[in-house]
Enzyme design. Structure first.
Site, PDB file in Angstrom:
ATOM      1  N   ILE A   7       0.893  -1.161   0.000  1.00 16.83           N
ATOM      2  CA  ILE A   7       0.000   0.000   0.000  1.00 16.83           C
ATOM      3  C   ILE A   7       0.932   1.211   0.000  1.00 16.83           C
ATOM      4  O   ILE A   7       1.529   1.546   1.013  1.00 16.83           O
ATOM      5  CB  ILE A   7      -0.914   0.017   1.232  1.00 16.83           C
ATOM      6  N   PRO A   8       1.112   1.842  -1.170  1.00 16.99           N
ATOM      7  CA  PRO A   8       2.243   2.761  -1.363  1.00 16.99           C
ATOM      8  C   PRO A   8       2.068   4.156  -0.763  1.00 16.99           C
ATOM      9  O   PRO A   8       1.994   5.166  -1.478  1.00 16.99           O
ATOM     10  CB  PRO A   8       2.351   2.823  -2.891  1.00 16.99           C
ATOM     11  N   CYS A   9       2.057   4.228   0.558  1.00 16.17           N
ATOM     12  CA  CYS A   9       1.964   5.541   1.202  1.00 16.17           C
ATOM     13  C   CYS A   9       3.224   6.367   0.942  1.00 16.17           C
ATOM     14  O   CYS A   9       3.214   7.588   1.085  1.00 16.17           O
ATOM     15  CB  CYS A   9       1.712   5.384   2.689  1.00 16.17           C
ATOM     16  N   HIS A  10       4.311   5.698   0.521  1.00 18.54           N
ATOM     17  CA  HIS A  10       5.547   6.425   0.208  1.00 18.54           C
ATOM     18  C   HIS A  10       5.398   7.311  -1.028  1.00 18.54           C
ATOM     19  O   HIS A  10       6.229   8.185  -1.270  1.00 18.54           O
ATOM     20  CB  HIS A  10       6.704   5.438  -0.001  1.00 18.54           C
TER      21      HIS A  10
END
Length: 285
Positions: A245-248
């Site tokens: 889950i690409p919160c970056h």
């Protein structure tokens, strides 16, 4: 004199009050629209624009919150909770919980005691990590050098679950992403535990393409809640599944990368790694 915006806001507020007061009868779209004197199609568009979710989804959120309160009582059965929520059967209650909470009503009622979680440790280009899964999908992934601390953090997320150190296929498919094996990406399943808003934010993160970046404000606007940047940021900070889950990929509007649960240096490294791999893939087409 009221502006059209004020009129629309009052209509939606009245609709929300109507749903809250009548959720036990599970009113349909036509009934709610009629209560504020709008056509169903117009009401559907207006409600989604103002509330950031559909009337049906909002009704589901209200219903499940009531059911959760019911299930917290010792003497309440699943049938009682379904009946008091206005649902026609326990199977409808089951479907509602699985779709919104990521767990069954029984799992919620017993605090996750029946949840069996497998976990393992692995290496990645960005350091050691822990990955965990239920039979439904990956429920946790975090970068952490200290395996004992990694396990403690996992247990804190699911305090009543049963844990077993074992690598399964769900975890393997998730870890293939670090080996440039994008063919396994469609096989990655997630089992998320969070509030309705958190899950909505995490779902929005999944829509940001690899190699691309977004801002907190842009993400909030894309969700239909342009004034919710702060709440979106809080939900991003609660992301239980690092990298997948690409919160970056969410940065500040100024262009600075901003904070990251697993460290700003790691965030910069991931963004650079994804950018390089995206360009490499384009070059080989």
């Amino acid at each position: 004199m009221d502006t059209q915006a004020n009129i629309n806001f009052k209509r939606i507020a009245d609709a929300i009050d109507y749903i809250k007061a009548n959720f036990k009868s599970q009113p349909n779209l036509d009934e709610v629209a009629k209560s504020i004197h709008l056509s169903p199609a117009h009401f559907q568009r207006l409600f989604t624009e103002w509330a950031g979710t559909s009337p049906k989804k909002f009704l589901q959120y209200i219903s499940i919150e009531h059911a959760k309160k019911m299930l917290q009582q010792d003497q309440v059965s699943l049938f009682d909770a379904a009946f008091e929520t206005g649902l026609s059967s326990t199977s409808r209650l089951h479907d509602l919980f699985v779709n919104i909470e990521g767990m069954t009503p029984a799992e919620y009622k017993n605090g996750g005691k029946s949840l069996h979680i497998l976990y393992s440790f692995a290496e990645s280009p960005f350091g050691p990590l822990i990955v965990a899964s239920t039979p439904k999908g990956v429920c946790y992934m975090a970068f952490e050098n200290d395996e004992e601390k990694a396990l403690r953090d996992l247990v804190a997320k699911f305090p009543n679950a049963v844990f077993e150190r074992k690598l399964d296929l769900l975890q393997q498919n998730a870890l293939f992403i670090f080996q440039d094996d994008w063919s396994k990406l469609s096989q990655v399943k997630l089992h998320l535990k969070g509030t309705a808003f958190q899950i909505k934010v995490w779902e929005s993160l999944l829509k940001i393409p690899m190699g691309r970046l977004s801002t907190y404000g842009s993400l909030a606007a894309a969700m239909g809640s342009p004034n919710a940047s702060r709440a979106v940021g809080t939900a991003i900070g609660s992301n239980p599944v690092a990298f997948l889950i690409p919160c970056h990929r969410v940065i500040q509007s100024t262009g600075t990368f901003g904070g990251y649960m697993w460290g700003p240096t790691r965030k910069a490294a991931i963004i650079g790694w994804e950018g390089a791999h995206t360009q490499s893939n384009i070059a080989t087409l």
